[in-house]
Scaffold this motif. Structure first.
Motif, PDB file in Angstrom:
ATOM      1  N   THR A   1      -7.074  -3.683   3.733  1.00  0.00           N
ATOM      2  CA  THR A   1      -8.329  -4.235   4.239  1.00  0.00           C
ATOM      3  C   THR A   1      -8.654  -5.565   3.580  1.00  0.00           C
ATOM      4  OG1 THR A   1      -9.125  -2.003   4.642  1.00  0.00           O
ATOM      5  CG2 THR A   1     -10.774  -3.735   4.598  1.00  0.00           C
TER       6      THR A   1
ATOM      7  N   ALA B   1       0.834  -1.207   0.000  1.00  0.00           N
ATOM      8  CA  ALA B   1       0.000   0.000   0.000  1.00  0.00           C
ATOM      9  C   ALA B   1       0.862   1.248   0.000  1.00  0.00           C
ATOM     10  CB  ALA B   1      -0.937  -0.012   1.203  1.00  0.00           C
TER      11      ALA B   1
ATOM     12  N   LEU C   1      -3.163   7.306   2.421  1.00  0.00           N
ATOM     13  CA  LEU C   1      -4.285   6.700   3.141  1.00  0.00           C
ATOM     14  C   LEU C   1      -5.350   6.165   2.199  1.00  0.00           C
ATOM     15  CD1 LEU C   1      -4.707   9.177   6.138  1.00  0.00           C
ATOM     16  CD2 LEU C   1      -3.682   6.884   6.145  1.00  0.00           C
ATOM     17  N   ASP C   2      -5.349   6.644   0.961  1.00  0.00           N
ATOM     18  CA  ASP C   2      -6.328   6.187  -0.017  1.00  0.00           C
ATOM     19  C   ASP C   2      -6.052   4.749  -0.470  1.00  0.00           C
ATOM     20  OD1 ASP C   2      -8.700   6.928  -1.252  1.00  0.00           O
ATOM     21  OD2 ASP C   2      -7.700   7.470  -3.126  1.00  0.00           O
ATOM     22  N   GLU C   3      -4.968   4.167  -0.003  1.00  0.00           N
ATOM     23  CA  GLU C   3      -4.618   2.784  -0.328  1.00  0.00           C
ATOM     24  C   GLU C   3      -5.183   1.791   0.689  1.00  0.00           C
ATOM     25  OE1 GLU C   3      -3.135   1.820  -3.137  1.00  0.00           O
ATOM     26  OE2 GLU C   3      -2.966   3.895  -3.787  1.00  0.00           O
ATOM     27  N   TRP C   4      -6.060   2.240   1.573  1.00  0.00           N
ATOM     28  CA  TRP C   4      -6.620   1.376   2.614  1.00  0.00           C
ATOM     29  C   TRP C   4      -7.301   0.114   2.078  1.00  0.00           C
ATOM     30  CZ3 TRP C   4     -11.737   0.279   2.505  1.00  0.00           C
ATOM     31  CH2 TRP C   4     -12.579   1.155   1.819  1.00  0.00           C
TER      32      TRP C   4
END
Length: 176
Positions: free
Chosen positions: A102, A67, A95-98
């Motif tokens: 997940t 990520a 953070l947009d790679e969460w």
């Protein structure tokens, strides 16, 4: 406002969120990464509980590293277009790679459960592989439905995506 209307709006919002390119990309990439990592980590036949805990740690570490690498690549690519996101924008991109991280969590939980003795640690990789292939089918189906394809076309798309996932995971396992 009545409850069915609220649920309908929530469902529409979830479909919109789930069909965002970074969510689809991260979900698919995370599922393939999880299956490939489990296959690579178990190729030597070590299936003790301690090894499964180690495998879970490595999978989670690899997911975060992947990520971070993808977020970093997006930052560099945006810089190539002359945009400067600044520190807050850079953090948002990272953070947009969460979704990638997940998507690996169910496999991490399977490995942790095997390591903690919740279920047998031998052959847990097959359960993880099956789960992730079904997950890939679901991503293909939901992406096709978000693109307003019929249920029949969406089902076939999900099946093809699951098959492609099997091919990619097997190829990764053979390479490693």
């Amino acid at each position: 406002m009545r409850t069915p209307q609220i649920l309908h709006r929530c469902g529409r919002g979830l479909r919109r969120e789930a069909s965002r390119p970074n969510v689809l990309f991260g979900g698919v990439y995370g599922a393939v990464l999880a299956s490939s990592m489990v296959a690579a980590l178990t190729q030597y036949g070590h299936t003790t509980r301690e090894v499964r805990l180690y495998d879970a740690q490595w999978l989670l570490f690899t997911a975060f590293a992947s990520a971070l690498a993808h977020g970093y690549a997006h930052l560099i690519a945006r810089r190539g277009f002359g945009t400067r996101p600044g520190p807050i924008g850079a953090l948002r991109v990272l953070l947009d790679e969460w979704p990638l991280v997940t998507a690996t969590v169910p496999t991490v939980v399977m490995l942790l459960g095997a390591g903690w003795g919740w279920w047998p640690s031998a052959n847990i990789e097959y359960a993880a592989f099956a789960y992730n292939i079904v997950f890939l089918f679901g991503w293909g189906l939901s992406a096709a439905r978000a693109a307003r394809r019929t249920w029949g076309v969406a089902f076939v798309t999900g099946c093809v995506d699951a098959l492609l996932g099997v091919i990619v995971v097997v190829a990764n396992a053979v390479i490693k």
